[in-house]
Every structure is written in structure tokens, then in C-alpha cells.
Scaffold this active site. Structure first.
Site, PDB file in Angstrom:
ATOM      1  N   ARG A  24    -112.749  32.857 -30.809  1.00 43.55           N
ATOM      2  CA  ARG A  24    -112.756  33.297 -29.420  1.00 43.55           C
ATOM      3  C   ARG A  24    -114.188  33.339 -28.899  1.00 43.55           C
ATOM      4  O   ARG A  24    -115.134  33.143 -29.665  1.00 43.55           O
ATOM      5  CB  ARG A  24    -112.037  34.638 -29.302  1.00 43.55           C
ATOM      6  CG  ARG A  24    -112.644  35.760 -30.013  1.00 43.55           C
ATOM      7  CD  ARG A  24    -112.028  36.362 -31.276  1.00 43.55           C
ATOM      8  NE  ARG A  24    -110.736  36.050 -31.777  1.00 43.55           N
ATOM      9  CZ  ARG A  24    -109.685  36.850 -31.728  1.00 43.55           C
ATOM     10  NH1 ARG A  24    -109.759  38.013 -31.115  1.00 43.55           N
ATOM     11  NH2 ARG A  24    -108.555  36.508 -32.296  1.00 43.55           N
ATOM     12  N   ASP A  26    -107.191  52.546 -38.313  1.00 40.36           N
ATOM     13  CA  ASP A  26    -106.623  52.601 -39.659  1.00 40.36           C
ATOM     14  C   ASP A  26    -106.134  51.242 -40.142  1.00 40.36           C
ATOM     15  O   ASP A  26    -105.590  51.128 -41.240  1.00 40.36           O
ATOM     16  CB  ASP A  26    -105.475  53.616 -39.719  1.00 40.36           C
ATOM     17  CG  ASP A  26    -104.361  53.325 -38.715  1.00 40.36           C
ATOM     18  OD1 ASP A  26    -104.339  52.209 -38.155  1.00 40.36           O
ATOM     19  OD2 ASP A  26    -103.520  54.218 -38.492  1.00 40.36           O
ATOM     20  N   GLY A  27    -106.315  50.205 -39.312  1.00 39.85           N
ATOM     21  CA  GLY A  27    -105.932  48.866 -39.722  1.00 39.85           C
ATOM     22  C   GLY A  27    -104.453  48.559 -39.595  1.00 39.85           C
ATOM     23  O   GLY A  27    -104.024  47.453 -39.914  1.00 39.85           O
ATOM     24  N   ASP A  37    -113.618  39.145 -26.467  1.00 38.91           N
ATOM     25  CA  ASP A  37    -113.136  39.068 -27.852  1.00 38.91           C
ATOM     26  C   ASP A  37    -111.645  38.749 -27.911  1.00 38.91           C
ATOM     27  O   ASP A  37    -111.114  38.496 -28.993  1.00 38.91           O
ATOM     28  CB  ASP A  37    -113.415  40.382 -28.591  1.00 38.91           C
ATOM     29  CG  ASP A  37    -112.864  41.598 -27.878  1.00 38.91           C
ATOM     30  OD1 ASP A  37    -111.915  42.207 -28.387  1.00 38.91           O
ATOM     31  OD2 ASP A  37    -113.376  41.948 -26.800  1.00 38.91           O
ATOM     32  N   ASN A  38    -110.969  38.747 -26.766  1.00 36.27           N
ATOM     33  CA  ASN A  38    -109.557  38.372 -26.707  1.00 36.27           C
ATOM     34  C   ASN A  38    -109.354  37.035 -26.001  1.00 36.27           C
ATOM     35  O   ASN A  38    -108.222  36.713 -25.633  1.00 36.27           O
ATOM     36  CB  ASN A  38    -108.751  39.442 -25.952  1.00 36.27           C
ATOM     37  CG  ASN A  38    -108.765  40.786 -26.647  1.00 36.27           C
ATOM     38  OD1 ASN A  38    -108.858  40.860 -27.866  1.00 36.27           O
ATOM     39  ND2 ASN A  38    -108.694  41.856 -25.882  1.00 36.27           N
ATOM     40  N   GLY A  51    -110.075  44.022 -36.774  1.00 36.40           N
ATOM     41  CA  GLY A  51    -109.976  45.380 -37.279  1.00 36.40           C
ATOM     42  C   GLY A  51    -108.687  45.682 -38.013  1.00 36.40           C
ATOM     43  O   GLY A  51    -108.608  46.670 -38.752  1.00 36.40           O
ATOM     44  N   ARG A  52    -107.672  44.855 -37.824  1.00 37.98           N
ATOM     45  CA  ARG A  52    -106.404  45.058 -38.534  1.00 37.98           C
ATOM     46  C   ARG A  52    -105.693  43.738 -38.769  1.00 37.98           C
ATOM     47  O   ARG A  52    -104.475  43.698 -38.900  1.00 37.98           O
ATOM     48  CB  ARG A  52    -105.506  45.994 -37.745  1.00 37.98           C
ATOM     49  CG  ARG A  52    -105.275  45.552 -36.332  1.00 37.98           C
ATOM     50  CD  ARG A  52    -104.416  46.499 -35.591  1.00 37.98           C
ATOM     51  NE  ARG A  52    -104.443  46.215 -34.170  1.00 37.98           N
ATOM     52  CZ  ARG A  52    -103.746  46.878 -33.282  1.00 37.98           C
ATOM     53  NH1 ARG A  52    -102.963  47.847 -33.661  1.00 37.98           N
ATOM     54  NH2 ARG A  52    -103.831  46.586 -32.015  1.00 37.98           N
TER      55      ARG A  52
END
Length: 620
Positions: A302, A237-238, A372-373, A204-205
Site C-alpha cells: 500500500r 491484541d492482534g 496505510d489502507n 498489527g493482526r
């Protein structure tokens, strides 16, 4: 959770101790907060007495925790000294002009996987691809580098310090420019977050700038974190703020020097671009500074990378990605073997068990152990609301956003099992019915592997050599004393190594060893000393005067990245003073050695009272 440990020294039930540590808590009721029927694998399971500890398909007699691979190997301090000397000798070969530095001609990710057809950068659902093409969003105000890991720049990226001082390099690491042969990518993945499937997540960022092959033949993926919006930004907002970026930069490097498999950090940059964050989700957002970390890893894949493909029935792409992982990162697995997915899963299970045991041995709590981590290479990645133990409180939760304490320190081995089970499920479309049962058997071996790794590490932390049945009791007894007295996790182990067995036998502890003095207040401390010193002497713990001390000092750090230290560095940095940031960066490179500056900064003293009030959240 707890497992009872009996001892011949126990006179009554009241004097018997429990190994409250999570090492032995992985059971069929693992992670009950997130439990589903997916945990049930039928009647046949691995024997609890003969756990599956296989990690490779060679003939090595080493245990899973003694084996290491190029994908997650770390160096001890002697190795680091050797590397530093080698870098000095090779300095003439380092790239001194950044414009002469290039990514590898072969970008394997782009060669191997289809890219998203839509190149416009807007938030959307994406399907049937692994990556989307995304360029970093330049900062509107001037950016500057406030911290640089010269060790990573020269030792991994072959960059001379002169190259890192150029404006071109600064623009590159802040996302304000990119190399001519770079095709920046953001990765599509999903994940289970706090036990529930969250669907598409993705970078996402973060933007993967490219793949670099260094002078040692190692391939590294360079990624900017905080570089702007991507198709996977969801409601964000990235951007990343200075506060969280300092924590990621410091901790990834600190973990490396503690010997924990981890991603690395090259640089930390800051601008005056405003970013609004509601840090504690209490309706009080505030303006913060935007920051960018340039980080790198052999791979950023991942568990969620495979999960989303399996969930969406993109089976051909699932097979392609899994085969790529095996061929590229798991050289010990034969690609022509019909059981290659079993072998791959076995490796991930074993190395994940080893990684988690190492986390526990240094008192590290990740804070957001979502799938996801969770790296498929068993690296520690995505540093967010992590924390190191001050007092030994097994139920410690570093993340204030974790209201149900799902990711507490003591639950981490169970959560890892939960995540590995999700990986098992993601692999099911690739295997036969018989192989699917074998995946379950492999997973059940996790408990035994983890216990072996845990016991190896904690024997070393107590300076014990050899293996005896009583070791579990001695370790559990010690941890129970620490829990009852709220003893400092790091310094109790570290200071124990400063005393000879003779001094311990006499219960002679100087006031300077404050953590041990806390432990000494326990009514059963003298009982433990008797058991411990008897065991240490049977193993020849001090056949040489420094033998026990050497063993313990090699695994028990004096300095860790405590939340209060990071907090002070952040507060100063937000005011434009980066001295505390640079001090921590230096100190954490050699966490096992006494350093004058660290002592003056009280890094090895009792944490200040206000430290317990520090709050860290997912907001970053």
C-alpha cells in the site's frame, strides 16, 4: 463542495441547479482539513481543458476507465457463469486433499527483501526491512469455519470442496497450523491517518502465510486477519472479532461481484476465545468472540509501504521495493526506462481514479481512507467501518470514529488525491529534479481522469449512450433531486431502468417503484424527465425495446450490503445462527438479478427505520 452547472433550461438563478456530486470538486484546495504546502507544485500545471488521461504507454485508444489490467480486473456476470462452467469441467484437476496443496516453491517476497533479524514476537519499532517473520497465534478453543467462498477456493486456489472439508484445512485457515514450506510474514508500513503522519503502523493482526501460483498462472498472497500479535500490534491484541470479520468477508466478495477492484475472502472462522472491545470508545467494553478471515490479493503493498521507507531515509530499500512493484505488477512499464517511476506513478494515479469513481457509482464509502489502507494496485482493501448509501446524502460518514467527517462519501475523490500526493512525495528520493516536477504534473491529471471515469459510469447508470455536453447537467440535476428528497441511491437508479421512456414522459410511476415515487415528489422532477427523455431519445436509447434497460441493469445493482443487513447477520451469528450470513453471501453474488429469497427478506425494499441508527466504528 459544488461546481455550478448552467443549463439553457434555467429561467432564473433559483431554478438553476448545481452538480453537488463530488465528481467535479477536486480543486487546488483539495481536502482542506489535511492541506499542507506539499500540495503546491509550482506554476506549471496540466491544462484543465486538456486533462492528462494517460494510463499506459502503449497505443491503446481506450480511456483510462475502459482499460483494465490483470492486477485489478473483475468479471461481469456472464464471465462468472463461464468461469463456473469451466470450474465444473476442470473439477477433476482440483486438489481434493489439502495436504497435497502447497505454496509456490519461489516465495518472491522472501527472496527479494531482507527480513527482520529479530524473530521474537514482541511489539517494537523496526527498521531497514519490509517484513518480520511472525507465526500465527493458535486459538485456545476449538475453531470452526462458518462461511466459505467456494468460488474463491476452487477458482483461485484450485481446491476441491473435499479439501475444504478437512480438519487440516480448518486448522490452516484459523492459524492453528501452517504448511511446511511456509514462512509467515507481517508487513512493516506507515501511513497518514486522518491527514496526519502516524509513523510505523504495519500488520498489527495480519500474517501473510505465503504466495500461491494457481493453475492459471496467477500469483496470490494469502493473509490471515485476526491471527494474533505481531511486532506491529501497537496497543492491540492482534485479534479480530466476529462482528467486523463478517463485514469484511461479505463486503470483499460483494464488491467483487459489483465489478469493483478488491481483495478476496476465502473463509471466515470463529472460536470461543474471548476478546474485549470498547466498540464505541465510550468506556463500555464488552466480551466478543474471536474470528479469523483468510483473505487474498495479488499484493498487499500500500502507499504506506513506500512512505515509511522514504520518511526514514531508507532509500536503497525504497528503490528496491518500488522496482519490485513495477517489475512484478506493472508489466506495461519498461524497467529499463529512466522514467519508470513516472510511468509507475501515472498508472497508480489513473487506476486509483477509476477505482474511486466505481466506489462512488455504487454508493460505497470506505470509512478509513488512510494511506496505510490504500493499495498500490488500486484494489479496495482493509474493510472496516465502511457503508453503502441508503438515502442519497453526499456528506454520509459511515465511521462514527470520524468526528471531523474527513472520509465522508463526497470527500473520497479528494482524499484519494491527498493520498496520491503522499505517494508522489515518497517517490521524490528516486527521481531527478526535472522528474519531480513531472510527478506533480501527472498528479494534476487525476481530476480529468476521475471526471471521465465518473461520467462514463453515470451515463451508463442513466442508460445514456454517446457523449453530449448536456450530460453533466442531466446527471447533476438528477443527483440534486435525489439529495433534496433523500431518495434511496441504489433503488432509484435501479427502478429508473424498469420504466420505458414513454411511461417516464407521462410521469406514470407505479407504487411498487417506491424509490422513484419519492423522487416524483420533487417539484422539478417533471422538468428533469423532459431533459432526460429528450437526451435518451437523441441517442437512440430504445432503438431496441430492451437496449436502455440492458445498459442500466448491467450497472445498477438491486442488492447491496446495506448496514442493516450486515447488522442482522451479525446479531444472528453472535447467537450461533449463520443463516442470514449465508443468505447474504448467496444474494450478493448476483446483485443485478432478482432473487426470490432476497425479495422475501425485503432486501430491495425501503430500509427499516432503525437502520439509520446503526453505528459502525474503527473498533474491530
Amino acid at each position: 463542495m459544488a461546481a455550478p452547472m448552467k443549463s439553457t433550461n434555467c429561467a432564473t438563478k433559483q431554478t438553476c441547479f448545481w452538480v453537488i456530486f463530488i465528481a467535479f470538486s477536486v480543486t487546488s484546495t483539495r481536502h482542506e482539513d489535511c492541506k499542507t504546502d506539499e500540495y503546491l507544485h509550482g506554476k506549471d500545471k496540466y491544462s484543465r481543458n486538456e486533462p492528462n488521461t494517460k494510463v499506459s504507454h502503449g497505443t491503446s485508444s481506450k480511456t483510462p476507465c475502459e482499460l483494465s489490467s490483470s492486477r485489478n480486473a473483475n468479471h461481469d456476470e456472464d464471465d462468472i457463469d463461464d468461469i463456473s462452467r469451466a470450474n465444473q469441467q476442470q473439477r477433476v484437476a482440483l486438489v481434493s486433499t489439502f495436504s497435497d496443496w502447497h505454496f509456490d516453491e519461489r516465495q518472491l517476497l522472501i527472496e527479494t527483501f531482507p527480513l527482520d533479524d529479530i524473530e521474537e514476537n514482541y511489539i517494537r519499532q523496526v527498521s531497514n526491512v519490509v517484513f518480520s517473520k511472525v507465526f500465527p497465534s493458535p486459538m485456545k478453543t476449538r475453531s470452526h469455519i462458518i462461511a466459505l467462498s467456494e468460488e474463491v477456493a476452487s477458482g483461485i486456489l484450485d481446491l476441491h470442496p473435499d479439501a475444504c472439508n478437512s480438519e487440516f484445512f480448518t486448522a490452516f485457515v484459523t492459524g492453528n497450523t501452517f504448511l511446511s514450506n511456509s514462512v509467515p510474514l507481517s508487513h512493516r508500513y506507515g501511513g497518514h491517518q486522518f491527514g496526519s503522519w502516524s509513523g510505523q503502523l504495519g500488520d498489527g493482526r495480519a500474517v501473510l502465510l505465503g504466495e500461491y501460483v494457481n493453475s492459471k498462472g496467477e500469483r496470490w498472497e494469502l493473509q490471515l486477519k485476526g491471527s494474533g500479535l505481531t511486532p506491529y500490534s501497537r496497543r492491540g491484541d492482534g485479534r479480530a472479532v466476529l462482528r467486523s470479520s463478517i463485514r469484511e468477508f461479505l463486503c470483499s466478495e460483494a464488491m467483487y461481484h459489483l465489478g469493483i477492484p478488491t481483495s478476496r475472502a476465502v473463509s471466515l472462522s470463529v472460536s470461543s476465545d474471548p476478546v474485549w472491545r470498547d466498540q464505541f470508545y465510550d468506556g463500555h467494553p464488552k466480551q466478543e468472540k474471536a474470528a479469523v478471515v483468510l483473505r487474498l490479493a495479488p499484493s498487499w503493498f500500500r502507499i504506506g509501504s513506500l512512505e515509511i521507507l522514504a520518511k526514514n531515509q531508507e532509500i536503497a530499500l525504497l528503490r528496491k521495493l518500488t522496482d519490485f512493484l513495477i517489475a512484478q505488477y506493472f508489466a506495461e512499464v519498461d524497467m529499463s526506462d529512466a522514467d519508470r517511476y513516472l510511468a509507475f506513478f501515472s498508472e497508480v494515479v489513473s487506476e486509483t481514479a477509476s477505482m474511486i469513481a466505481k466506489w462512488m457509482s455504487v454508493g460505497f464509502a470506505h470509512g478509513v481512507m488512510n494511506t496505510d489502507n490504500f493499495s498500490l494496485l488500486s484494489l479496495t482493501i482493509d474493510y472496516g467501518p465502511f457503508g453503502f448509501l441508503d438515502s442519497y446524502i453526499p456528506e454520509f460518514v459511515p465511521n462514527t470514529s470520524d468526528d471531523e467527517a474527513l472520509y465522508s462519501y463526497e470527500k473520497q475523490p479528494d482524499v484519494a488525491y491527498f493520498n496520491l500526493n503522499k505517494l508522489r512525495i515518497a517517490l521524490l528520493p528516486l527521481v531527478t529534479k526535472q522528474q519531480s516536477s513531472q510527478l506533480g504534473y501527472i498528479l494534476e491529471g487525476y481530476q480529468g481522469i476521475y471526471k471521465i471515469c465518473f461520467m462514463q459510469l453515470f451515463r451508463k447508470k442513466l442508460g445514456l449512450t454517446g457523449v453530449e455536453e448536456v450530460d453533466e447537467y442531466i446527471i447533476g440535476f438528477f443527483l440534486k433531486l435525489m439529495q433534496d428528497t433523500s431518495a434511496d441511491f441504489t433503488m432509484t437508479f435501479h427502478q429508473l431502468g424498469a420504466l420505458s421512456l414513454d411511461n417516464l414522459s407521462k410521469n406514470e410511476i407505479p407504487e411498487s417503484l417506491w424509490a422513484l415515487k419519492d423522487l416524483q415528489q420533487h417539484e422539478r422532477f417533471s422538468d428533469w424527465i423532459q431533459d432526460y427523455t429528450d437526451r435518451a431519445r437523441r441517442a437512440g436509447g430504445e432503438t431496441r425495446l430492451t437496449n436502455r434497460e440492458e445498459i442500466m441493469n448491467a450497472v445498477n445493482p438491486r442488492y447491496i450490503l446495506r448496514n442493516w443487513m450486515a447488522h442482522e447477520a451479525i446479531q444472528k451469528a453472535e447467537g450461533g445462527d449463520y443463516s442470514k450470513l449465508h443468505l447474504l453471501q448467496t444474494v450478493l453474488k448476483t446483485p443485478y438479478k432478482v432473487q426470490d429469497e432476497a425479495e422475501r427478506a425485503l432486501f430491495a425494499q425501503r430500509p427499516p427505520q432503525w437502520a439509520s441508527k446503526i453505528r459502525v466504528s474503527c473498533s474491530s
